[in-house]
Design an enzyme around this catalytic site. Structure first.
Site, PDB file in Angstrom:
ATOM      1  N   LYS A   1      35.544  38.858  18.745  1.00 33.76           N
ATOM      2  CA  LYS A   1      35.791  40.314  19.512  1.00 33.76           C
ATOM      3  C   LYS A   1      37.067  40.581  19.665  1.00 33.76           C
ATOM      4  O   LYS A   1      37.241  41.726  19.607  1.00 33.76           O
ATOM      5  CB  LYS A   1      34.932  40.239  20.901  1.00 33.76           C
ATOM      6  CG  LYS A   1      33.507  40.320  20.787  1.00 33.76           C
ATOM      7  CD  LYS A   1      32.937  41.307  21.615  1.00 33.76           C
ATOM      8  CE  LYS A   1      31.550  41.608  20.967  1.00 33.76           C
ATOM      9  NZ  LYS A   1      30.579  42.631  21.683  1.00 33.76           N
TER      10      LYS A   1
ATOM     11  N   GLU B   1      30.964  38.621  28.276  1.00 32.57           N
ATOM     12  CA  GLU B   1      30.433  38.411  27.029  1.00 32.57           C
ATOM     13  C   GLU B   1      29.234  37.437  26.579  1.00 32.57           C
ATOM     14  O   GLU B   1      29.523  36.361  26.923  1.00 32.57           O
ATOM     15  CB  GLU B   1      31.590  38.520  25.858  1.00 32.57           C
ATOM     16  CG  GLU B   1      31.062  38.575  24.490  1.00 32.57           C
ATOM     17  CD  GLU B   1      30.745  39.950  24.000  1.00 32.57           C
ATOM     18  OE1 GLU B   1      31.151  40.808  24.566  1.00 32.57           O
ATOM     19  OE2 GLU B   1      29.759  39.974  23.494  1.00 32.57           O
ATOM     20  N   ASP B   2      28.245  37.952  26.387  1.00 31.21           N
ATOM     21  CA  ASP B   2      27.008  36.918  25.935  1.00 31.21           C
ATOM     22  C   ASP B   2      26.770  35.903  27.030  1.00 31.21           C
ATOM     23  O   ASP B   2      26.556  34.868  26.765  1.00 31.21           O
ATOM     24  CB  ASP B   2      27.306  36.371  24.724  1.00 31.21           C
ATOM     25  CG  ASP B   2      27.001  37.072  23.387  1.00 31.21           C
ATOM     26  OD1 ASP B   2      26.549  38.288  23.771  1.00 31.21           O
ATOM     27  OD2 ASP B   2      27.243  36.691  22.228  1.00 31.21           O
TER      28      ASP B   2
ATOM     29  N   ASP C   1      30.068  44.348  27.801  1.00 32.46           N
ATOM     30  CA  ASP C   1      29.897  45.063  26.595  1.00 32.46           C
ATOM     31  C   ASP C   1      28.364  44.926  26.291  1.00 32.46           C
ATOM     32  O   ASP C   1      27.990  46.203  25.723  1.00 32.46           O
ATOM     33  CB  ASP C   1      30.795  44.430  25.396  1.00 32.46           C
ATOM     34  CG  ASP C   1      30.548  45.403  24.294  1.00 32.46           C
ATOM     35  OD1 ASP C   1      30.897  46.440  24.210  1.00 32.46           O
ATOM     36  OD2 ASP C   1      30.421  44.743  23.186  1.00 32.46           O
ATOM     37  N   ASP C   2      27.843  44.060  26.545  1.00 31.12           N
ATOM     38  CA  ASP C   2      26.197  44.065  26.124  1.00 31.12           C
ATOM     39  C   ASP C   2      25.468  45.164  26.536  1.00 31.12           C
ATOM     40  O   ASP C   2      24.470  45.576  26.172  1.00 31.12           O
ATOM     41  CB  ASP C   2      25.793  42.609  26.377  1.00 31.12           C
ATOM     42  CG  ASP C   2      26.408  41.317  25.625  1.00 31.12           C
ATOM     43  OD1 ASP C   2      26.687  41.499  24.436  1.00 31.12           O
ATOM     44  OD2 ASP C   2      26.617  40.386  26.477  1.00 31.12           O
TER      45      ASP C   2
ATOM     46  N   ASN D   1      19.132  42.906  16.829  1.00 33.93           N
ATOM     47  CA  ASN D   1      20.018  42.048  15.775  1.00 33.93           C
ATOM     48  C   ASN D   1      19.581  40.790  16.109  1.00 33.93           C
ATOM     49  O   ASN D   1      19.019  40.306  16.970  1.00 33.93           O
ATOM     50  CB  ASN D   1      21.486  42.262  16.483  1.00 33.93           C
ATOM     51  CG  ASN D   1      21.984  43.585  16.139  1.00 33.93           C
ATOM     52  OD1 ASN D   1      21.740  44.380  15.090  1.00 33.93           O
ATOM     53  ND2 ASN D   1      23.151  43.757  16.891  1.00 33.93           N
TER      54      ASN D   1
ATOM     55  N   TYR E   1      33.004  38.670  12.491  1.00 36.14           N
ATOM     56  CA  TYR E   1      32.197  38.843  13.547  1.00 36.14           C
ATOM     57  C   TYR E   1      30.989  38.566  13.022  1.00 36.14           C
ATOM     58  O   TYR E   1      30.504  37.873  12.225  1.00 36.14           O
ATOM     59  CB  TYR E   1      32.718  40.026  14.123  1.00 36.14           C
ATOM     60  CG  TYR E   1      32.038  40.286  15.509  1.00 36.14           C
ATOM     61  CD1 TYR E   1      32.193  39.167  16.445  1.00 36.14           C
ATOM     62  CD2 TYR E   1      30.929  41.010  15.851  1.00 36.14           C
ATOM     63  CE1 TYR E   1      31.575  39.142  17.827  1.00 36.14           C
ATOM     64  CE2 TYR E   1      30.405  41.193  17.055  1.00 36.14           C
ATOM     65  CZ  TYR E   1      30.646  40.280  17.859  1.00 36.14           C
ATOM     66  OH  TYR E   1      29.953  40.128  19.026  1.00 36.14           O
TER      67      TYR E   1
ATOM     68  N   ARG F   1      24.123  32.650  25.981  1.00 29.96           N
ATOM     69  CA  ARG F   1      23.206  33.390  25.237  1.00 29.96           C
ATOM     70  C   ARG F   1      24.110  34.078  23.965  1.00 29.96           C
ATOM     71  O   ARG F   1      24.274  35.204  24.072  1.00 29.96           O
ATOM     72  CB  ARG F   1      22.530  34.434  26.046  1.00 29.96           C
ATOM     73  CG  ARG F   1      21.454  35.264  25.085  1.00 29.96           C
ATOM     74  CD  ARG F   1      21.362  36.736  25.370  1.00 29.96           C
ATOM     75  NE  ARG F   1      22.608  37.090  24.516  1.00 29.96           N
ATOM     76  CZ  ARG F   1      22.883  38.299  24.238  1.00 29.96           C
ATOM     77  NH1 ARG F   1      22.521  39.206  24.950  1.00 29.96           N
ATOM     78  NH2 ARG F   1      23.895  38.710  23.414  1.00 29.96           N
TER      79      ARG F   1
HETATM   80  P1  NAD Z   1      16.934  41.056  26.711  1.00 34.18           P
HETATM   81  O1  NAD Z   1      16.379  39.669  26.424  1.00 34.18           O
HETATM   82  O2  NAD Z   1      17.666  41.390  27.976  1.00 34.18           O
HETATM   83  O3  NAD Z   1      15.752  42.150  26.527  1.00 34.18           O
HETATM   84  C1  NAD Z   1      14.726  41.987  25.605  1.00 34.18           C
HETATM   85  C2  NAD Z   1      13.450  42.732  26.100  1.00 34.18           C
HETATM   86  O4  NAD Z   1      12.444  42.819  25.012  1.00 34.18           O
HETATM   87  C3  NAD Z   1      12.928  42.207  27.296  1.00 34.18           C
HETATM   88  O5  NAD Z   1      12.647  43.304  28.325  1.00 34.18           O
HETATM   89  C4  NAD Z   1      11.560  41.847  26.890  1.00 34.18           C
HETATM   90  O6  NAD Z   1      10.408  41.928  27.925  1.00 34.18           O
HETATM   91  C5  NAD Z   1      11.343  42.617  25.647  1.00 34.18           C
HETATM   92  N1  NAD Z   1      10.275  42.194  24.775  1.00 34.18           N
HETATM   93  C6  NAD Z   1      10.045  40.977  24.443  1.00 34.18           C
HETATM   94  N2  NAD Z   1       9.126  41.001  23.506  1.00 34.18           N
HETATM   95  C7  NAD Z   1       8.335  42.049  23.548  1.00 34.18           C
HETATM   96  C8  NAD Z   1       7.150  42.481  22.913  1.00 34.18           C
HETATM   97  N3  NAD Z   1       6.480  41.871  22.123  1.00 34.18           N
HETATM   98  N4  NAD Z   1       6.994  43.933  23.475  1.00 34.18           N
HETATM   99  C9  NAD Z   1       7.931  44.712  23.800  1.00 34.18           C
HETATM  100  N5  NAD Z   1       8.791  44.016  24.508  1.00 34.18           N
HETATM  101  C10 NAD Z   1       9.254  42.874  24.495  1.00 34.18           C
HETATM  102  O7  NAD Z   1      17.843  41.329  25.644  1.00 34.18           O
HETATM  103  P2  NAD Z   1      18.897  42.381  25.170  1.00 34.18           P
HETATM  104  O8  NAD Z   1      20.085  41.856  25.678  1.00 34.18           O
HETATM  105  O9  NAD Z   1      18.439  43.558  26.095  1.00 34.18           O
HETATM  106  O10 NAD Z   1      18.842  42.522  23.853  1.00 34.18           O
HETATM  107  C11 NAD Z   1      17.732  43.042  23.017  1.00 34.18           C
HETATM  108  C12 NAD Z   1      17.819  43.176  21.490  1.00 34.18           C
HETATM  109  O11 NAD Z   1      18.955  44.178  21.210  1.00 34.18           O
HETATM  110  C13 NAD Z   1      18.738  41.899  20.937  1.00 34.18           C
HETATM  111  O12 NAD Z   1      18.071  41.763  19.777  1.00 34.18           O
HETATM  112  C14 NAD Z   1      20.248  42.140  20.820  1.00 34.18           C
HETATM  113  O13 NAD Z   1      20.565  41.742  19.626  1.00 34.18           O
HETATM  114  C15 NAD Z   1      19.914  43.876  20.589  1.00 34.18           C
HETATM  115  N6  NAD Z   1      21.230  44.442  21.045  1.00 34.18           N
HETATM  116  C16 NAD Z   1      21.683  45.195  20.087  1.00 34.18           C
HETATM  117  C17 NAD Z   1      23.218  45.951  20.252  1.00 34.18           C
HETATM  118  C18 NAD Z   1      23.654  46.627  19.322  1.00 34.18           C
HETATM  119  O14 NAD Z   1      24.921  47.254  19.380  1.00 34.18           O
HETATM  120  N7  NAD Z   1      22.846  47.292  18.453  1.00 34.18           N
HETATM  121  C19 NAD Z   1      23.633  45.642  21.579  1.00 34.18           C
HETATM  122  C20 NAD Z   1      23.019  44.813  22.633  1.00 34.18           C
HETATM  123  C21 NAD Z   1      21.924  44.220  22.134  1.00 34.18           C
END
Ligand code: NAD
Length: 566
Positions: A179, A250-251, A273-274, A427, A108, A161
């Protein structure tokens, strides 16, 4: 006994009446290779088709480990394990379970990301189903082509995505495959009940469109009504062909994921899941952080850096929890603040999506430092000044902006809190808002830390800090096992909330003493089963189960755990 008089041998046949010699050797679900016993070889006409030695699974595993160690890169290790899955499924899962911490990053994230990018070049046997929009109108018929009838889980993506890697088209198949492997390895869902699916609606990835080895539909993405009609056809077809199946979306890109979930969550058994898994794992982290700091959930105030699907999913589940504990809804919303790419989200910010409205607060009562940079859209475009004004107890990064939690931000969190909660969840590692070492150093060891990506343990002023990994893998396989055991006909937010609470309870005092707010990944099977049993209990209590309530829900669920031994 001559091989044409095959008896049904349970260990071999697994539901098939008379597997042929060909099936026994080449169907990954039946194949045992050199572990076929002398009697089985005799009975099924396998004598002479295998080397003389009858080997144990342990011996086979030793050979696999030897070959695995010879692979020169993670991508080659990925391919090696993928081929093992195609060849001998039980051995594949026995290996994963034997050292999940080592193999998870290969099957994964992060390696699966590279595997998706290279999929057109490295693919050997197809896994799962590829449903092309060229065949719309025929999705039911296509699903019936799958060889197993009792499918209980589909993980489906349209590849738009994939992790943080953008549009991977049909090559996104690596994600559902990975997954689902973790459903089995981490929580015991039988692999024959799972089906990875790609909805191939084309790709806008120029490199793929120009690559003669790209194996998907060579066209730009279909969008709009035609796209949604195709996804609807798929969801409806699943209800007909696999009536007990749960669909995990997913994604999908953010703009599709949220409406897609809203469209189907109350009609069919599905989840995203996201959005929901991330929320539950973050909430479990907050429970753990409260235990570590000796504080309560309703004392928390969260500042989210990022306002996308992950952030909003976490905020909504946090609010659901607070309201259940008796807090007024408006008060609960007021505990969450967001910073997006335009600055602090406040009431009146133009162009806010509807789902952010309850979190866009009046900022007139906040006192920002002199010279706080503002814009026409936000009164505060500085994260550190937002921290100083709001004094959050927790800072959660889901922005993909590496380094956003700089020294000034961590120090501001530490001024406001004895134990600041700092979760850079973005991530992969290269996108993390800060590293474990930075959070610990800049807070002088006070930070309660968990990240989306793994960080190595470290010492600060003589104390060991083991960084937790806030990864959905703690949640979705357990939800899956609970749904499998109960045949639940819906997946609700209450189930994710219960999963978060149950996961938090699995963290021991010892884990907390070294800074871990989640149980160790190495114990994930036991952790997931404990979480699954609690979620299954809730499913029965809420009347969502499609099986009668067993006298002992835990014993029943345990009896269903996939056992990879021969
Ligand atoms: P998304 O595209 O829906 O959201 C990203 C957000 O970040 C948007 O609201 C955007 O406006 C904001 N952003 C971008 N640039 C910015 C800046 N300079 N200042 C402030 N905010 C800013 O993406 P998502 O699905 O919400 O995922 C976001 C991140 O979280 C990704 O890196 C993803 O890998 C991570 N994530 C981690 C887990 C986990 O289990 N750890 C799970 C889901 C997502």
């Amino acid at each position: 006994m001559p091989h044409h008089r095959h008896r049904r041998a349970d260990s071999l046949a697994r539901g098939m009446d008379s597997p042929t010699r060909f099936q026994l050797l080449f169907d990954a679900r039946l194949n045992k290779g050199t572990a076929f016993t002398e009697a089985e070889r005799d009975e099924h006409g396998l004598l002479g088709l295998l080397p003389d030695a009858v080997e144990s699974e342990a011996t086979q595993m030793a050979r696999i480990r030897l070959q695995y160690a010879q692979q020169p890169s993670d991508l080659m290790r990925y391919q090696y394990l993928s081929a093992l899955q195609d060849r001998n499924e039980r051995l594949f899962y026995a290996l994963l379970r034997s050292d999940i911490q080592t193999y998870m990053p290969i099957v994964y994230t992060p390696t699966v990301g590279e595997a998706c990018q290279q999929f057109g070049h490295i693919m050997r046997r197809p896994k799962g189903m590829y449903i092309s929009i060229r065949h719309r109108g025929r999705v039911r018929e296509i699903l019936r082509n799958w060889l197993v009838q009792d499918i209980r889980f589909i993980v489906v993506t349209d590849g738009e995505r994939i992790l943080g890697l953008g549009d991977q088209g049909t090559c996104g198949m690596g994600i559902p495959v990975g997954k689902l492997a973790l459903y089995t390895a981490c929580a015991g869902v039988p692999p024959q009940a799972t089906l990875p699916v790609v909805l191939d609606v084309g790709t806008n990835n120029e490199a793929f469109l120009a690559d003669p080895l790209y194996p998907g539909l060579r066209a730009r993405r279909t969008t709009g009504d035609e796209y949604f009609a195709f996804v609807d056809e798929f969801v409806d077809a699943v209800q007909e062909v696999f009536p007990d199946c749960c669909i995990q979306f997913e994604d999908f890109t953010n703009a599709i994921a949220i409406p897609l979930l809203a469209r189907h969550r109350d009609r069919v058994c599905c989840f995203n899941d996201d959005i929901q898994g991330t929320a539950a794992v973050a909430l479990a982290g907050l429970f753990g952080a409260c235990r570590m700091a000796g504080t309560r959930m309703h004392d928390q105030r969260i500042l989210f850096m990022g306002a996308g699907s992950a952030a909003v999913g976490i905020a909504e589940l946090f609010v659901t929890h607070l309201v259940r504990e008796g807090m007024d809804l408006q008060e609960a919303h007021s505990r969450c603040w967001f910073v997006n790419s335009r600055g602090l989200v406040t009431a009146g910010m133009p162009g806010l999506p509807e789902y952010l409205a309850p979190f866009a607060h009046d900022a007139s009562g906040l006192v920002f430092a002199d010279r706080t940079p503002s814009s026409a859209q936000s009164p505060c475009t500085s994260l550190v000044h937002a921290v100083d004004a709001i004094r959050p107890t927790a800072l959660i990064g889901v922005s993909t902006v590496a380094g956003a939690f700089d020294q000034a931000v961590v120090e501001a969190m530490t001024r406001a809190n004895a134990r600041p909660i700092i979760f850079p969840l973005s991530n992969p590692t290269s996108k993390s808002e800060c590293t474990a070492e930075q959070a610990i150093r800049w807070s002088d060891g006070a930070a309660i830390f968990a990240a989306g990506s793994p960080f190595a343990p470290l010492h600060w002023k003589g104390r060991l800090h083991v960084p937790g990994q806030g990864n959905n893998v703690y949640i979705y396989p357990a939800i899956g096992m609970a749904v499998y055991a109960t045949r639940a006909h819906r997946v609700t937010d209450a189930m994710f909330l219960r999963a978060a609470e149950a996961l938090a309870r699995q963290t021991t005092e010892h884990d907390l003493s070294v800074g871990l707010i989640y149980p160790p990944v190495s114990d994930i099977l036991q952790t997931s089963i404990a979480v699954a049993i609690e979620v299954a209990t809730l499913v029965h209590e809420s009347g969502l189960a499609r099986v009668p309530r067993p006298a002992d829900i835990g014993a029943h669920l345990r009896s269903l755990i996939y056992d990879p031994s021969y």
